[in-house]
Design a protein around this motif. Structure first.
Motif, PDB file in Angstrom:
ATOM      1  N   ASN A 133       0.780  -1.419   0.258  1.00 41.59           N
ATOM      2  CA  ASN A 133      -0.231  -0.003  -0.026  1.00 41.59           C
ATOM      3  C   ASN A 133       0.650   1.543   0.183  1.00 41.59           C
ATOM      4  O   ASN A 133       0.489   2.173  -0.699  1.00 41.59           O
ATOM      5  N   GLU A 134       2.066   1.129   0.363  1.00 39.45           N
ATOM      6  CA  GLU A 134       2.974   2.308   0.905  1.00 39.45           C
ATOM      7  C   GLU A 134       3.539   2.774  -0.553  1.00 39.45           C
ATOM      8  O   GLU A 134       4.009   3.554  -1.346  1.00 39.45           O
ATOM      9  N   THR A 135       3.769   1.566  -1.259  1.00 38.17           N
ATOM     10  CA  THR A 135       4.267   1.780  -2.698  1.00 38.17           C
ATOM     11  C   THR A 135       3.931   2.605  -3.624  1.00 38.17           C
ATOM     12  O   THR A 135       3.592   3.287  -4.077  1.00 38.17           O
ATOM     13  N   LEU A 136       2.545   1.650  -3.695  1.00 34.19           N
ATOM     14  CA  LEU A 136       1.228   2.237  -4.600  1.00 34.19           C
ATOM     15  C   LEU A 136       1.001   4.088  -3.735  1.00 34.19           C
ATOM     16  O   LEU A 136       1.012   4.786  -4.795  1.00 34.19           O
ATOM     17  N   ALA A 137       1.125   4.101  -2.987  1.00 32.22           N
ATOM     18  CA  ALA A 137       0.783   6.034  -2.338  1.00 32.22           C
ATOM     19  C   ALA A 137       2.116   6.468  -2.723  1.00 32.22           C
ATOM     20  O   ALA A 137       1.525   7.582  -3.511  1.00 32.22           O
ATOM     21  N   LYS A 138       3.181   6.035  -2.629  1.00 33.03           N
ATOM     22  CA  LYS A 138       4.306   6.632  -3.291  1.00 33.03           C
ATOM     23  C   LYS A 138       4.274   6.383  -4.753  1.00 33.03           C
ATOM     24  O   LYS A 138       4.611   7.721  -5.161  1.00 33.03           O
ATOM     25  N   GLY A 139       3.650   5.887  -5.428  1.00 33.27           N
ATOM     26  CA  GLY A 139       4.166   5.615  -6.904  1.00 33.27           C
ATOM     27  C   GLY A 139       3.151   7.026  -7.056  1.00 33.27           C
ATOM     28  O   GLY A 139       2.936   7.461  -8.376  1.00 33.27           O
ATOM     29  N   GLU A 140       2.053   6.580  -6.912  1.00 31.41           N
ATOM     30  CA  GLU A 140       1.235   8.129  -7.151  1.00 31.41           C
ATOM     31  C   GLU A 140       1.732   9.241  -6.882  1.00 31.41           C
ATOM     32  O   GLU A 140       1.259  10.185  -7.348  1.00 31.41           O
ATOM     33  N   ARG A 141       2.420   9.472  -5.888  1.00 32.42           N
ATOM     34  CA  ARG A 141       3.180  10.830  -5.292  1.00 32.42           C
ATOM     35  C   ARG A 141       4.056  11.386  -6.534  1.00 32.42           C
ATOM     36  O   ARG A 141       4.220  12.422  -7.097  1.00 32.42           O
ATOM     37  N   ILE A 142       5.028  10.077  -6.960  1.00 32.00           N
ATOM     38  CA  ILE A 142       6.220   9.958  -8.519  1.00 32.00           C
ATOM     39  C   ILE A 142       5.206  10.704  -9.298  1.00 32.00           C
ATOM     40  O   ILE A 142       5.643  11.984  -9.981  1.00 32.00           O
TER      41      ILE A 142
END
Length: 419
Positions: free
Chosen positions: A324-333
């Motif tokens: 979930n953290e990876t998906l959230a950070k990916g959206e930030r990028i």
């Protein structure tokens, strides 16, 4: 400029070296998302060993387990002998990865690197089917040994083989024609046409996201159609998850988003957890036709890597927090890169999870952006057939503040390049 500190590399090391040419310094230490050179200057690492360091440099959880194992005189080299470290890894992999996903795979340790995993996958597919031909895709990258090169698209890398690379046929990857052609129109036509000259393939090998090829993302529906095509035409489906596996796109396996179950899967890079060499070839039990020792290698049982890999699986994959953290950070990028693409002509963005690319119509601009970013303390590499894409692979464990800091450097470097 050559210095006393770097002269030994230029005088003694082969001209084949590459990354050090883009980052002309001498690195000494690394911690988390940061790497430091011998002068003490720090760089934020958006390269992460080309996807080896998903959990960052010298991850403290894995470091503690590794030091304890070495201190206790644990087996460091054991070929494919049964060891406690291997048993614990297999138990953890089954408990944390296979069972929650209802995946029934046998596990092979083919050697220490991704290309070893690909070679064993190709050999096994040919052994099982009795056929020679393998289908690959445009802009694919699968490794640098001869079998892996034969299914790689890059002409410069293929030329390095020095011999013809045969028994493989490339097909268009998703969106290769810019959406103007029906998916698999050509592929299925030549499979059905007895006059096409295409030998019945043993297997199809595919990356769900082509990292080295330019961060080209296959749509879930395209992957499902490919899996269906393979099933209807009695071809094995091999997913190369060497760079995109171990959570890079969010889920542990990059193909999970499509809801498919490949016949064979290759893993390496971050499966070792700490940056230690390890590779896996996974395949359905009915495909396990190997005879003892039919595919082997001296370093196929890297026990210290089993220790750090087990620690990584138990610590990060016993729940869905990292995903979930990876998906959230990916959206930030993606948000930052999309803003850049909107602000400047000739720029576009692509990617999934925490593999993202900023593509430039003029390839040299991507090289310039990476150079300016390095000057400001950020490591990022280019990819694509013309090095036209700035590829971002930050550690999955990077903090939000570190991620924003790196993205601000990238945005400034892009603005300076395109101003």
């Amino acid at each position: 400029m050559t210095t006393v500190e770097t002269s030994i590399f230029e005088s003694l090391e082969s001209e084949v070296r590459s990354y050090c040419r883009s980052w002309p310094t001498v690195f000494e230490t690394g911690s988390g998302a940061w790497i430091q050179d011998e002068s003490g200057r720090e760089y934020l690492d958006f390269f992460a060993g080309a996807g080896v360091l998903n959990y960052g440099h010298n991850n403290p959880v894995m470091k503690k387990a590794l030091i304890q194992y070495i201190t206790d005189d644990g087996i460091t080299h054991g070929l494919d002998m049964s060891t406690v470290a291997k048993r614990e890894f297999l138990e953890s992999f089954k408990r944390n990865i296979l069972d929650p996903r209802a995946l029934d795979y046998k596990v092979q340790f083919p050697g220490p690197t991704g290309t070893n995993a690909v070679e064993s996958a190709l050999k096994l597919a040919r052994k099982v089917t009795g056929r020679e031909s393998i289908i690959s895709f445009t802009n694919a990258f699968h490794g640098m040994t001869l079998g892996s090169l034969s299914v790689t698209g890059n002409s410069m890398k293929r030329a390095g083989a020095g011999i013809p690379l045969v028994h493989t046929t490339p097909m268009p990857f998703d969106n290769y024609f810019g959406g103007v052609s029906e998916d698999f129109q050509w592929f299925e036509r030549v499979l059905d046409d007895g006059g096409s000259g295409l030998n019945q393939p043993a297997a199809v090998i595919v990356e769900t996201v082509q990292g080295e090829g330019g961060v080209n993302v296959a749509r879930p529906e395209w992957l499902r159609a490919l899996a269906d095509l393979c099933k209807r035409h009695d071809m094995l489906l091999i997913v190369d998850d060497v760079q995109m596996g171990c959570g890079r796109t969010g889920p542990f396996f990059s193909f999970e988003v499509a809801g498919i179950t490949p016949d064979i899967v290759t893993l390496s890079k971050s499966i070792g957890g700490y940056g230690l060499p390890l590779a896996l070839t996974l395949f359905k039990p009915e495909l396990d036709l190997w005879g003892p020792g039919e595919h082997n290698g001296t370093f196929r049982g890297n026990n210290p890597a089993f220790v750090t890999a087990t620690t990584a699986l138990d610590h990060y994959w016993s729940d869905d927090r990292l995903q979930n953290e990876t998906l959230a950070k990916g959206e930030r990028i993606n948000e930052v890169l999309s803003n850049l693409a909107d602000a400047f002509d000739g720029v576009s963005t692509r990617g999934r999870g925490m593999v993202r690319g900023l593509a430039f119509d003029e390839p040299q601009r991507a090289v310039t952006v990476c150079g300016l970013a390095f000057d400001e303390g950020l490591l990022a590499e280019t990819s694509g057939p013309s090095d036209e894409v700035v590829k971002l692979l930050p550690p999955l464990t990077i903090t939000d503040a570190e991620l924003d800091h790196g993205l601000s450097i990238l945005a400034e470097a892009t603005a300076r390049t395109l101003a």
